[in-house]
Scaffold this active site. Structure first.
Site, mmCIF file in Angstrom:
data_model
loop_
_atom_site.group_PDB
_atom_site.id
_atom_site.type_symbol
_atom_site.label_atom_id
_atom_site.label_comp_id
_atom_site.label_asym_id
_atom_site.label_seq_id
_atom_site.Cartn_x
_atom_site.Cartn_y
_atom_site.Cartn_z
ATOM 1 N N GLY A 153 0.833 -1.193 0.000
ATOM 2 C CA GLY A 153 0.000 0.000 0.000
ATOM 3 C C GLY A 153 0.868 1.243 0.000
ATOM 4 O O GLY A 153 2.000 1.231 -0.504
ATOM 5 N N ARG A 175 -2.368 -8.491 -1.820
ATOM 6 C CA ARG A 175 -3.648 -9.139 -2.134
ATOM 7 C C ARG A 175 -3.991 -8.937 -3.604
ATOM 8 O O ARG A 175 -4.498 -9.843 -4.266
ATOM 9 C CB ARG A 175 -4.733 -8.552 -1.240
ATOM 10 N N ARG A 237 1.381 -4.868 12.202
ATOM 11 C CA ARG A 237 0.674 -5.132 13.454
ATOM 12 C C ARG A 237 1.296 -6.350 14.125
ATOM 13 O O ARG A 237 1.664 -7.325 13.462
ATOM 14 C CB ARG A 237 -0.810 -5.375 13.189
ATOM 15 N N GLU A 266 0.925 -5.621 23.286
ATOM 16 C CA GLU A 266 1.517 -4.341 23.698
ATOM 17 C C GLU A 266 0.792 -3.783 24.927
ATOM 18 O O GLU A 266 -0.429 -3.927 25.038
ATOM 19 C CB GLU A 266 1.409 -3.339 22.541
ATOM 20 N N HIS A 284 6.281 0.833 19.310
ATOM 21 C CA HIS A 284 5.168 1.221 18.427
ATOM 22 C C HIS A 284 5.293 2.707 18.104
ATOM 23 O O HIS A 284 4.380 3.505 18.329
ATOM 24 C CB HIS A 284 3.815 0.908 19.064
#
Length: 335
Positions: A153, A175, A237, A266, A284
């Site tokens: 992306g 995808r 993630r 987390e 993060h």
């Protein structure tokens, strides 16, 4: 008419909230407030920016008057969208602002673990007996290496753009395949299967969101497909990776190292990662620049303002909620 009330439950860069303060009655804590206190007063508010606050089912059940919630980032996997839809609460995200800073941090993790920057810095500061010399502290160079990007992306493309300066080869698995024009622009080659990408890549960079299909997408079989000299970088993630499987792969030399900015539970990080020299850890923090975080606040506020003032929602992620949408000027009884 009373001003609408906006909930900002966690301290953020206040400069981004200027317009929100000018228009509305804004709850803004100067320090971290216990979740229980937020839940008590949440029914009073018309809109929410979900920074530092998990909008799970428990919280949504308290959103008696909320019409719209803006996330504080691009991801919304921690939002109970089904309940939001049932309640008619719109959810908007920040799809573009995080792109450049996240790509930068992906490159930083890759460089740090492959060139052993964090490891040597830590050892030098601790006055450990770190050897110097022509064969000491050697790492792996990026020049000529193949970066396999999982998730092409905006962030994946920004990474591909940055690799040109390092003379790297880029492949990607997505995808949907990108157009030939876009592939040429980013000098990226499509790989039809994840298995092929893992077998051929020197570095695997994870950018995919967390969905039911990507949960533990990286597990023992996937690590065993990778080269022993390969590195894994995760800026997507945490639960996309089975952490215990990764720990086993690193401890047993199945892969060479990892750079991790996200984790399964987390802020808890397995102790095993903390003891490994071939792992670089982030908190993060891929979007954590002053410029990006300030703009994130401003854009989250803009999502709120655009909807409350004009009924606009260009960054809407749950159009299903429009079937039950709450009238903008109505109020429900407060508990």
């Amino acid at each position: 008419m009373a001003k609408k009330k906006i909930m900002v439950p966690f301290p953020v860069f206040k400069e981004g909230l200027t317009e929100l303060f000018e228009r509305y009655d804004v709850y803004y804590p100067s320090e971290v407030v216990p979740r229980e206190e937020i839940l008590k007063i949440l029914p009073e508010y018309d809109a929410l920016i979900s920074c530092g606050f998990k909008p799970d089912k428990e919280a949504i059940e308290r959103m008696d008057n909320i019409k719209i919630m803006s996330t504080y980032g691009v991801g919304y996997d921690n939002v109970d969208l089904e309940t939001m839809n049932d309640k008619g609460i719109l959810v908007c995200n920040l799809p573009d602002i995080v792109t450049e800073s996240t790509a930068e941090f992906g490159m930083a993790l890759m460089l740090s673990v492959m060139r052993r920057v964090a490891e040597t810095d830590r050892k030098l500061r601790l006055d450990q007996d770190l050897p110097w010399g022509p064969i000491a502290n050697v790492g792996r160079g990026l020049n000529g290496k193949r970066l396999g990007i999982v998730g092409m992306g905006n962030i994946g493309r920004a990474l591909a753009r940055r690799t040109k300066g390092f003379m790297m080869d880029v492949t990607y698995h997505n995808r949907n395949r990108l157009s030939e024009e876009v592939e040429n622009e980013y000098n990226a080659t499509y790989v039809p299967t994840l298995e092929q990408l893992l077998k051929e890549s020197d570095i695997v960079m994870i950018n995919t969101p967390l969905t039911t299909s990507t949960y533990h997408m990286f597990d023992t079989p996937q690590f065993e497909m990778m080269k022993e000299s390969a590195f894994l970088i995760n800026i997507g993630r945490g639960p996309v990776v089975n952490e215990q499987a990764l720990i086993n792969a690193l401890q047993n030399g199945v892969i060479a190292g990892a750079g991790l900015d996200v984790f399964e539970n987390e802020p808890n990080i397995p102790d095993a990662f903390k003891t490994m020299d071939n792992v670089v850890l982030g908190a993060h923090m891929a979007t954590a620049t002053i410029e990006t975080r300030t703009e994130m606040v401003r854009l989250a506020a803009k999502n709120i303002i655009d909807y409350l003032e004009d009924g606009k929602h260009p960054n809407l992620v749950n159009p299903e909620a429009l079937q039950n949408v709450r009238p903008l000027n109505s109020e429900v009884s407060i508990r």
